[in-house]
Motif scaffolding. Structure first.
Motif, PDB file in Angstrom:
ATOM      1  N   LEU A 231      -7.693  -9.152   0.641  1.00  9.33           N
ATOM      2  CA  LEU A 231      -6.510  -8.566   1.261  1.00  9.33           C
ATOM      3  C   LEU A 231      -6.885  -7.426   2.185  1.00  9.33           C
ATOM      4  O   LEU A 231      -6.323  -7.271   3.287  1.00  9.33           O
ATOM      5  CB  LEU A 231      -5.563  -8.078   0.150  1.00  9.33           C
ATOM      6  CG  LEU A 231      -4.248  -7.439   0.623  1.00  9.33           C
ATOM      7  CD1 LEU A 231      -3.422  -8.442   1.437  1.00  9.33           C
ATOM      8  CD2 LEU A 231      -3.444  -6.940  -0.566  1.00  9.33           C
ATOM      9  N   THR A 232      -7.845  -6.658   1.771  1.00 15.15           N
ATOM     10  CA  THR A 232      -8.292  -5.543   2.603  1.00 15.15           C
ATOM     11  C   THR A 232      -8.892  -6.063   3.901  1.00 15.15           C
ATOM     12  O   THR A 232      -8.669  -5.503   4.996  1.00 15.15           O
ATOM     13  CB  THR A 232      -9.327  -4.707   1.846  1.00 15.15           C
ATOM     14  OG1 THR A 232      -8.735  -4.214   0.625  1.00 15.15           O
ATOM     15  CG2 THR A 232      -9.798  -3.527   2.676  1.00 15.15           C
ATOM     16  N   ALA A 233      -9.645  -7.174   3.821  1.00 19.58           N
ATOM     17  CA  ALA A 233     -10.259  -7.748   5.029  1.00 19.58           C
ATOM     18  C   ALA A 233      -9.192  -8.284   5.968  1.00 19.58           C
ATOM     19  O   ALA A 233      -9.279  -8.117   7.209  1.00 19.58           O
ATOM     20  CB  ALA A 233     -11.224  -8.861   4.625  1.00 19.58           C
ATOM     21  N   ARG A 234      -8.162  -8.935   5.445  1.00 17.91           N
ATOM     22  CA  ARG A 234      -7.084  -9.460   6.294  1.00 17.91           C
ATOM     23  C   ARG A 234      -6.305  -8.345   6.948  1.00 17.91           C
ATOM     24  O   ARG A 234      -5.928  -8.448   8.142  1.00 17.91           O
ATOM     25  CB  ARG A 234      -6.156 -10.331   5.444  1.00 17.91           C
ATOM     26  CG  ARG A 234      -6.808 -11.606   4.958  1.00 17.91           C
ATOM     27  CD  ARG A 234      -5.849 -12.457   4.160  1.00 17.91           C
ATOM     28  NE  ARG A 234      -4.747 -12.882   4.988  1.00 17.91           N
ATOM     29  CZ  ARG A 234      -3.709 -13.601   4.553  1.00 17.91           C
ATOM     30  NH1 ARG A 234      -3.660 -13.948   3.264  1.00 17.91           N
ATOM     31  NH2 ARG A 234      -2.741 -13.956   5.383  1.00 17.91           N
ATOM     32  N   VAL A 235      -6.058  -7.258   6.232  1.00 20.87           N
ATOM     33  CA  VAL A 235      -5.335  -6.111   6.811  1.00 20.87           C
ATOM     34  C   VAL A 235      -6.173  -5.519   7.946  1.00 20.87           C
ATOM     35  O   VAL A 235      -5.637  -5.179   9.006  1.00 20.87           O
ATOM     36  CB  VAL A 235      -5.045  -5.073   5.719  1.00 20.87           C
ATOM     37  CG1 VAL A 235      -4.532  -3.782   6.337  1.00 20.87           C
ATOM     38  CG2 VAL A 235      -4.009  -5.616   4.739  1.00 20.87           C
ATOM     39  N   ALA A 236      -7.476  -5.417   7.685  1.00 20.41           N
ATOM     40  CA  ALA A 236      -8.337  -4.847   8.729  1.00 20.41           C
ATOM     41  C   ALA A 236      -8.360  -5.750   9.958  1.00 20.41           C
ATOM     42  O   ALA A 236      -8.369  -5.271  11.098  1.00 20.41           O
ATOM     43  CB  ALA A 236      -9.762  -4.670   8.176  1.00 20.41           C
ATOM     44  N   ALA A 237      -8.321  -7.094   9.744  1.00 17.18           N
ATOM     45  CA  ALA A 237      -8.323  -8.021  10.894  1.00 17.18           C
ATOM     46  C   ALA A 237      -7.024  -7.909  11.669  1.00 17.18           C
ATOM     47  O   ALA A 237      -7.011  -7.964  12.915  1.00 17.18           O
ATOM     48  CB  ALA A 237      -8.528  -9.452  10.379  1.00 17.18           C
ATOM     49  N   LEU A 238      -5.927  -7.752  10.988  1.00 20.12           N
ATOM     50  CA  LEU A 238      -4.626  -7.638  11.680  1.00 20.12           C
ATOM     51  C   LEU A 238      -4.546  -6.341  12.467  1.00 20.12           C
ATOM     52  O   LEU A 238      -3.979  -6.304  13.567  1.00 20.12           O
ATOM     53  CB  LEU A 238      -3.490  -7.680  10.649  1.00 20.12           C
ATOM     54  CG  LEU A 238      -3.260  -9.042   9.973  1.00 20.12           C
ATOM     55  CD1 LEU A 238      -2.210  -8.931   8.883  1.00 20.12           C
ATOM     56  CD2 LEU A 238      -2.838 -10.086  11.011  1.00 20.12           C
ATOM     57  N   GLU A 239      -5.086  -5.271  11.951  1.00 21.40           N
ATOM     58  CA  GLU A 239      -5.047  -3.998  12.642  1.00 21.40           C
ATOM     59  C   GLU A 239      -5.905  -3.978  13.896  1.00 21.40           C
ATOM     60  O   GLU A 239      -5.608  -3.305  14.870  1.00 21.40           O
ATOM     61  CB  GLU A 239      -5.498  -2.889  11.691  1.00 21.40           C
ATOM     62  CG  GLU A 239      -4.509  -2.588  10.588  1.00 21.40           C
ATOM     63  CD  GLU A 239      -4.988  -1.527   9.663  1.00 21.40           C
ATOM     64  OE1 GLU A 239      -6.190  -1.180   9.751  1.00 21.40           O
ATOM     65  OE2 GLU A 239      -4.204  -1.038   8.796  1.00 21.40           O
TER      66      GLU A 239
END
Length: 240
Positions: A231-239
């Motif tokens: 989840l942290t990786a996906r949030v970082a990708a979206l940002e």
């Protein structure tokens, strides 16, 4: 008036003396039921003093008669007193179906027989299937008390069988704590051993369940950690 009278005031001399080489030294016969064949009276000593292999011998042929009868009306007096320097104070021998010694007290609240000593009462059976002591009572057949700290009211020891055998409904009743130094068997089942085995089984099962819970917890933590990382990786990708 007596048919024969002897009297003396000299010390060590008898008032009447009878000597016989082949029969009784003195022989007395009484014809009345309330009289005695020979009577001796001494208010401050022995009424009759007999010396011999048997000091005094009494014989009775009457049903329920007594070979020797002793009666005392004094306070704390004894009907019969026997003193043995190195043997028995009183020895009773029965040759029929009756007891060797029998004690009766007409007072229902008093003792029929009292024994005092290192062993107050000793009972021994000469029959292999007999009883050393047999007791019949109302509330209790046998009452035993110990007056010292740590003492035992009853101590029973058997070399080849149960120390105590009890039969009744219930067979035994205990009021207070019960201590057992050894196995407790019920219908040939070692109860204490069975309880110990159950406790060990429960402990082993609990340990296994705890290990499984620890493994499950570790797996859940691992999955949660991986999910948080994804989840942290996906949030970082979206940002970005």
């Amino acid at each position: 008036m007596t048919a024969l009278h002897g009297s003396t005031s000299a010390p060590g001399e008898a008032g009447v003396r009878g000597d016989s080489v082949q029969f009784h030294g003195v022989f007395g016969v009484a014809g009345q039921s309330g009289a005695s064949g020979v009577a001796g009276i001494n208010d401050s000593g022995d009424g009759v003093n007999g010396h011999g292999r048997n000091g005094v011998k009494g014989t009775s042929r009457a049903d329920e008669g007594a070979g020797v009868l002793g009666h005392s009306s004094g306070v704390m007096g004894s009907g019969v007193l026997g003193v043995g320097e190195s043997g028995h104070g009183v020895l009773g021998v029965g040759k029929g179906g009756a007891a060797g010694v029998k004690g009766i007290n007409r007072n229902p609240s008093a003792l029929g027989m009292l024994g005092q000593g290192h062993i107050g009462v000793w009972g021994q059976s000469l029959n292999e299937r007999g009883f050393g002591v047999f007791a019949i009572g109302g509330e209790a057949g046998l009452l035993a008390l110990s007056k010292i700290k740590g003492g035992r009211g009853v101590e029973a020891i058997s070399d080849h069988g149960p120390g105590i055998y009890a039969q009744g409904s219930p067979a035994a009743l205990f009021r207070g704590d019960v201590g057992i130094d050894g196995a407790l068997r019920v219908q040939n089942v070692d109860v204490l051993g069975r309880i110990s085995a159950v406790e060990q089984g429960l402990m082993s099962s609990a340990q296994e369940q705890m290990a499984e819970l620890r493994q499950q917890h570790a797996a859940d933590v691992q999955r949660l950690t991986e999910a948080i990382a994804a989840l942290t990786a996906r949030v970082a990708a979206l940002e970005s």
